[in-house]
Design an enzyme around this catalytic site. Sequence first.
Site, mmCIF file in Angstrom:
data_model
loop_
_atom_site.group_PDB
_atom_site.id
_atom_site.type_symbol
_atom_site.label_atom_id
_atom_site.label_comp_id
_atom_site.label_asym_id
_atom_site.label_seq_id
_atom_site.Cartn_x
_atom_site.Cartn_y
_atom_site.Cartn_z
ATOM 1 C CG ASP A 1 -1.626 -1.345 1.356
ATOM 2 O OD1 ASP A 1 -2.508 -1.618 0.539
ATOM 3 O OD2 ASP A 1 -1.266 -2.145 2.249
ATOM 4 C CG HIS B 1 -3.369 -5.131 3.251
ATOM 5 N ND1 HIS B 1 -2.885 -4.322 2.254
ATOM 6 C CD2 HIS B 1 -3.833 -6.243 2.618
ATOM 7 C CE1 HIS B 1 -3.032 -4.914 1.086
ATOM 8 N NE2 HIS B 1 -3.618 -6.085 1.279
HETATM 9 P P1 NAD Z 1 -2.885 -18.278 -4.238
HETATM 10 O O1 NAD Z 1 -4.205 -18.936 -4.019
HETATM 11 O O2 NAD Z 1 -2.365 -18.185 -5.639
HETATM 12 O O3 NAD Z 1 -1.796 -19.025 -3.373
HETATM 13 C C1 NAD Z 1 -2.016 -19.366 -2.060
HETATM 14 C C2 NAD Z 1 -1.276 -20.644 -1.819
HETATM 15 O O4 NAD Z 1 -1.416 -20.966 -0.452
HETATM 16 C C3 NAD Z 1 -1.824 -21.829 -2.631
HETATM 17 O O5 NAD Z 1 -0.764 -22.472 -3.313
HETATM 18 C C4 NAD Z 1 -2.428 -22.722 -1.575
HETATM 19 O O6 NAD Z 1 -2.354 -24.094 -1.894
HETATM 20 C C5 NAD Z 1 -1.551 -22.363 -0.377
HETATM 21 N N1 NAD Z 1 -2.109 -22.716 0.910
HETATM 22 C C6 NAD Z 1 -3.413 -22.763 1.284
HETATM 23 N N2 NAD Z 1 -3.494 -23.166 2.546
HETATM 24 C C7 NAD Z 1 -2.227 -23.349 2.998
HETATM 25 C C8 NAD Z 1 -1.672 -23.778 4.211
HETATM 26 N N3 NAD Z 1 -2.442 -24.105 5.229
HETATM 27 N N4 NAD Z 1 -0.329 -23.855 4.305
HETATM 28 C C9 NAD Z 1 0.465 -23.550 3.258
HETATM 29 N N5 NAD Z 1 -0.009 -23.161 2.077
HETATM 30 C C10 NAD Z 1 -1.333 -23.060 1.949
HETATM 31 O O7 NAD Z 1 -2.956 -16.848 -3.540
HETATM 32 P P2 NAD Z 1 -1.997 -15.612 -3.763
HETATM 33 O O8 NAD Z 1 -2.549 -14.774 -4.845
HETATM 34 O O9 NAD Z 1 -0.594 -16.075 -3.820
HETATM 35 O O10 NAD Z 1 -2.283 -14.776 -2.418
HETATM 36 C C11 NAD Z 1 -1.867 -15.272 -1.171
HETATM 37 C C12 NAD Z 1 -2.426 -14.414 -0.052
HETATM 38 O O11 NAD Z 1 -1.862 -13.117 -0.067
HETATM 39 C C13 NAD Z 1 -3.928 -14.186 -0.118
HETATM 40 O O12 NAD Z 1 -4.452 -14.258 1.190
HETATM 41 C C14 NAD Z 1 -4.058 -12.774 -0.654
HETATM 42 O O13 NAD Z 1 -5.292 -12.195 -0.316
HETATM 43 C C15 NAD Z 1 -2.908 -12.127 0.060
HETATM 44 N N6 NAD Z 1 -2.405 -10.862 -0.473
HETATM 45 C C16 NAD Z 1 -1.958 -9.945 0.434
HETATM 46 C C17 NAD Z 1 -1.401 -8.752 0.008
HETATM 47 C C18 NAD Z 1 -0.872 -7.739 0.991
HETATM 48 O O14 NAD Z 1 -0.452 -6.665 0.563
HETATM 49 N N7 NAD Z 1 -0.868 -7.979 2.297
HETATM 50 C C19 NAD Z 1 -1.312 -8.499 -1.364
HETATM 51 C C20 NAD Z 1 -1.765 -9.449 -2.267
HETATM 52 C C21 NAD Z 1 -2.304 -10.643 -1.805
HETATM 53 C C1 LMR Z 2 -4.044 -6.447 -2.473
HETATM 54 O O1 LMR Z 2 -3.968 -5.437 -1.764
HETATM 55 O O2 LMR Z 2 -3.715 -6.448 -3.671
HETATM 56 C C2 LMR Z 2 -4.541 -7.729 -1.875
HETATM 57 O O3 LMR Z 2 -4.621 -7.624 -0.491
HETATM 58 C C3 LMR Z 2 -5.780 -8.206 -2.517
HETATM 59 C C4 LMR Z 2 -6.994 -7.993 -1.693
HETATM 60 O O4 LMR Z 2 -7.507 -9.004 -1.196
HETATM 61 O O5 LMR Z 2 -7.420 -6.829 -1.554
#
Ligand code: NAD
Ligand code: LMR
Length: 333
Positions: free
Chosen positions: A161, A189
């Site tokens: 962010d 977030h």
């Molecule tokens: P994704 O679904 O592509 O990947 C998630 C992975 O986690 C998958 O491979 C899944 O099998 C695995 N997984 C599920 N349960 C698990 C467990 N118990 N232990 C280990 N692995 C497990 O998702 P993504 O796009 O890579 O996003 C991951 C996370 O990050 C999501 O929660 C998303 O909302 C979050 N995110 C946060 C931010 C931030 O700025 N904080 C930004 C983008 C995404």
């Molecule tokens: C993001 O900020 O891109 C992620 O946290 C996606 C979401 O779930 O908002």
Amino acid sequence: MVATDPLRVLVTGAAGQIGYALVPMIARGAMLGPDQPVILHMLDIEPAAESLKGVKMELVDAAFPLLKGVVATTDVVEACKDVNIAVMVGGFPRKEGMERKDVMSKNVSIYKAQASALEKHAAADCKVLVVANPANTNALILKEFAPSIPDKNITCLTRLDHNRALGQISERLNVQVSDVKNVIIWGNHSSTQYPDVNHATVTANGAQKPVRELIGDDNWLNNEFIATVQQRGAAIIKARKLSSALSAASSACDHIHDWVVGTPKDTWVSMGVYSDGSYGVQAGLIYSFPVTCEKGDWTIVQNLKIDEFSRDKMDKTAQELVEEKALAKSCLD
Ligand code: NAD
Ligand code: LMR
């Protein structure tokens, strides 16, 4: 030259889309620097085991000079063993049309279980970054179920962010993003986060000028800018039909890099950290603050002037975190 021992870096959810973008960045030195060898520990769940194997094959094929080993596993104990850095990406991502609260119950139980594994098996000084949403509350759950990990070692990602805010200012002013600094992301977030430019500056011809003065349009800064940063995650999901990945991975590298290596002089970054009550934010929440980092420790920047507009927005996002905390606890009962 002194040989440097490799650091062990855990990435959970490593077969997912952020994981796939993140592990090569770590192996190339973007997280811990160009002289720091690493051993990657990649954890995912059984249905993703084959895909995880494929990621490991690609890491071997890329022949990264800094990469001294790869552990790819679905066993949480093996994954956490002796790790120095843990980047918790694994979880259930938000899909189009879903609110972050919808994914709460799925994720808090994962974070409770992984907290115990980290507590028992990670290095004593392990630094933890939670990326998976709801990031602040997952980090809080992790902290509560890993009481022997120091509070200061558990953080969540709001650097994405922060970087988004820098990007918007740089586009608006048509200046290099590297010349913009000291924006702040306060709070959660989520779409209640408060991107604050009141202390942000742009460096031009060696002098620093306030962003507010250079932009000269309070209406844009107080409305469109804030909404754009707050809604950027949702806008990316709408455009890609997937949540942000390369920017999330890159920002996770920035977060750990600055935490371990330190922030540049007179520069702060935003990190979700355990509140000590600074700026009147309820103690015991994981809340995003402006921090500086030195010798592996972060410190909240103090004594920034907070006007009424900011106060209101900082309180609203804190209130959402109080509600998320209560909801998370009810999911675990
Ligand atoms: P994704 O679904 O592509 O990947 C998630 C992975 O986690 C998958 O491979 C899944 O099998 C695995 N997984 C599920 N349960 C698990 C467990 N118990 N232990 C280990 N692995 C497990 O998702 P993504 O796009 O890579 O996003 C991951 C996370 O990050 C999501 O929660 C998303 O909302 C979050 N995110 C946060 C931010 C931030 O700025 N904080 C930004 C983008 C995404
Ligand atoms: C993001 O900020 O891109 C992620 O946290 C996606 C979401 O779930 O908002």
